[in-house]
Scaffold this active site. Structure first.
Site, PDB file in Angstrom:
ATOM      1  N   LYS A  81       0.837  -1.325   0.204  1.00  8.28           N
ATOM      2  CA  LYS A  81      -0.023  -0.155  -0.014  1.00  8.28           C
ATOM      3  C   LYS A  81       0.869   1.437   0.034  1.00  8.28           C
ATOM      4  O   LYS A  81       0.555   2.179  -0.805  1.00  8.28           O
ATOM      5  CB  LYS A  81      -1.104   0.036   1.200  1.00  8.28           C
ATOM      6  CG  LYS A  81      -1.864  -1.124   1.077  1.00  8.28           C
ATOM      7  CD  LYS A  81      -2.951  -1.103   2.300  1.00  8.28           C
ATOM      8  CE  LYS A  81      -2.334  -1.658   3.735  1.00  8.28           C
ATOM      9  NZ  LYS A  81      -2.199  -2.898   3.749  1.00  8.28           N
ATOM     10  N   THR A  82       1.732   1.369   0.769  1.00  7.09           N
ATOM     11  CA  THR A  82       2.593   2.397   0.950  1.00  7.09           C
ATOM     12  C   THR A  82       3.684   2.467  -0.324  1.00  7.09           C
ATOM     13  O   THR A  82       3.812   3.744  -0.966  1.00  7.09           O
ATOM     14  CB  THR A  82       3.885   2.407   1.972  1.00  7.09           C
ATOM     15  OG1 THR A  82       3.251   1.952   3.236  1.00  7.09           O
ATOM     16  CG2 THR A  82       4.513   3.525   2.291  1.00  7.09           C
ATOM     17  N   ASP A 126      -1.144   6.059   7.055  1.00  6.51           N
ATOM     18  CA  ASP A 126      -1.233   4.725   7.114  1.00  6.51           C
ATOM     19  C   ASP A 126      -1.974   4.435   8.293  1.00  6.51           C
ATOM     20  O   ASP A 126      -2.298   5.236   9.182  1.00  6.51           O
ATOM     21  CB  ASP A 126       0.226   4.148   7.251  1.00  6.51           C
ATOM     22  CG  ASP A 126       0.350   2.915   6.926  1.00  6.51           C
ATOM     23  OD1 ASP A 126      -0.393   2.185   6.709  1.00  6.51           O
ATOM     24  OD2 ASP A 126       1.337   2.219   7.080  1.00  6.51           O
ATOM     25  N   THR A 175      -5.803  -1.682   6.975  1.00  4.83           N
ATOM     26  CA  THR A 175      -5.815  -3.270   6.891  1.00  4.83           C
ATOM     27  C   THR A 175      -7.255  -3.450   7.231  1.00  4.83           C
ATOM     28  O   THR A 175      -7.820  -4.611   6.937  1.00  4.83           O
ATOM     29  CB  THR A 175      -5.002  -3.897   8.220  1.00  4.83           C
ATOM     30  OG1 THR A 175      -5.353  -3.186   9.217  1.00  4.83           O
ATOM     31  CG2 THR A 175      -3.489  -3.816   7.724  1.00  4.83           C
ATOM     32  N   ARG A 234       6.252  -8.495   1.086  1.00  5.09           N
ATOM     33  CA  ARG A 234       7.128  -7.996   1.751  1.00  5.09           C
ATOM     34  C   ARG A 234       7.719  -9.309   2.626  1.00  5.09           C
ATOM     35  O   ARG A 234       9.057  -9.231   3.220  1.00  5.09           O
ATOM     36  CB  ARG A 234       6.332  -7.331   3.122  1.00  5.09           C
ATOM     37  CG  ARG A 234       7.367  -6.764   4.446  1.00  5.09           C
ATOM     38  CD  ARG A 234       6.633  -6.158   5.168  1.00  5.09           C
ATOM     39  NE  ARG A 234       5.899  -4.996   4.797  1.00  5.09           N
ATOM     40  CZ  ARG A 234       4.993  -4.291   5.540  1.00  5.09           C
ATOM     41  NH1 ARG A 234       4.573  -4.887   6.974  1.00  5.09           N
ATOM     42  NH2 ARG A 234       4.189  -3.263   5.337  1.00  5.09           N
TER      43      ARG A 234
END
Ligand code: ADE
Length: 355
Positions: A81-82, A126, A175, A234
């Protein structure tokens, strides 16, 4: 909203730490991460339909000479997302300021950042579902009309000020889209859900990262790491580094399928990517509660993890890969979970056997 004389609304800090998927990462890991993070849509693998829609929105906003609509990105941690937010900024030729909801505890935090934004700039928040009510109310007119409505002083001496802001784009990441208040969710023009990656996409991510990190990796080793990475880039990028270390110390530096297997076995990551905590989670449901249903609070106590970590980090992959189901009465382990753990399948106390 009302600010007291010190510009300081007393908000009960909940002392919540942001969730880290990878809390034992080193400074070297972080510098690797900066290098391997894709910087353009062309470099970014996966999430194809989101990329296509975003490209169109960016192109249209350039043609219209206007700022992008506010964008909400949601989905499990580690899916990018980032990274997507930084790519959106780069592809739109604008700057981005990155923060997270827990860092915006006091009104002055969010007011300060909103007032500092330049025309067209992107503000990335975030964990936006953790924004407190006061910060949320400051955001509403900021998102809608690009203004701040500030009220200072107390009862008799209240003064209201309307402060114009530059036209900015908010990108929120969460999330848990369901935990966002309705009014906040409604202010996003675009909402995208990031999906787990396929094995093929993840293999591509692994090979790309290996190239940047100067690791030599065989195709079948990339596939092996991909299968054990919980469909999450990740995690794949973290495991490739561990497999690279292993290959350097135990082999000739090339990541082979065997090196990858040995490295991941040594980390207790099994053939489906489950770690010790995942397996313990499943065993609690199966052994202590006959496969469920069992409430998340009960599992959390037995596992010694907080509910938020279970819901945000542990469960999404177990759900999507079919190891558990969520029912109204609690979590249930599926037949697949029993088979994976080599436990005879039982349902409601009835023992049944594999064929
Ligand atoms: N590294 C992490 N996420 C990635 C992605 N989606 N594409 C390429 N490299 C990545």
């Amino acid at each position: 909203m009302i600010l007291d004389d010190n510009d300081n609304i007393k908000h009960k800090a909940k002392n919540i730490k942001p969730i880290e998927l990878n809390s034992n990462e080193t400074e070297l890991d972080r510098s690797y991460d900066r290098n391997i993070r894709p910087k353009t849509f062309d470099e970014y693998i996966g999430q194809e339909s989101i990329k296509e829609t975003l490209k169109i929105s960016i192109e249209a906003s350039k043609k219209r000479n206007s700022s992008l609509d506010h964008i909400l990105l949601y989905g499990p941690p580690g899916l990018g997302k980032t990274t997507l937010a930084t790519i959106i900024a780069k592809e739109s030729n604008v700057d981005i300021k990155i923060t997270s909801a827990p860092a915006l505890e006091r009104p002055r935090d969010i007011i300060g950042i909103l007032m500092s934004l330049k025309e067209g700039e992107i503000l990335f928040i975030d964990e936006i579902h953790r924004l407190n009510k006061v910060a949320e109310e400051i955001l509403y007119p900021a998102m809608e009309d690009f203004t701040l409505d500030l009220t200072t002083g107390k009862s008799q001496t209240v003064k209201t000020m309307r402060v114009p802001l530059k036209k900015f784009t908010l990108i929120g990441a969460t999330t848990k889209a369901g935990a966002l208040s309705g009014p906040l969710r409604d202010r996003f023009g675009v909402i995208h859900r990031l999906e787990f990656y396929t094995e093929d996409e993840l293999s591509k991510v692994i090979k790309r990262s290996a190239k940047i990190l100067n690791f030599k990796i065989n195709d079948d080793a990339a596939d092996e790491i991909s299968r054990r990475s919980r469909s999450t880039p990740r995690i794949a990028n973290r495991l490739i580094k561990r497999a690279g270390d292993w290959a350097l110390v135990k082999g000739d530096g090339i990541i082979t399928k065997q090196n990858a297997k040995d490295a991941l076995d040594s980390l207790n990551i099994d053939s489906k990517g489950l770690d010790v905590t995942d397996r313990e989670f499943l065993k609690i449901i199966i052994n202590n509660y006959s496969g469920g249903p069992v409430g998340i609070e009960t599992i959390a106590v037995a596992l010694g993890e907080d509910i938020r970590t279970i819901e945000d980090v542990i469960e999404p992959y177990l759900l999507q890969s079919g190891f558990i189901q969520r029912t109204q009465r609690g979590r249930v382990a599926t037949k697949k979970a029993y088979e994976h753990l080599n436990i005879k399948y039982t349902q409601n106390g009835q023992i049944s056997f594999f064929d």
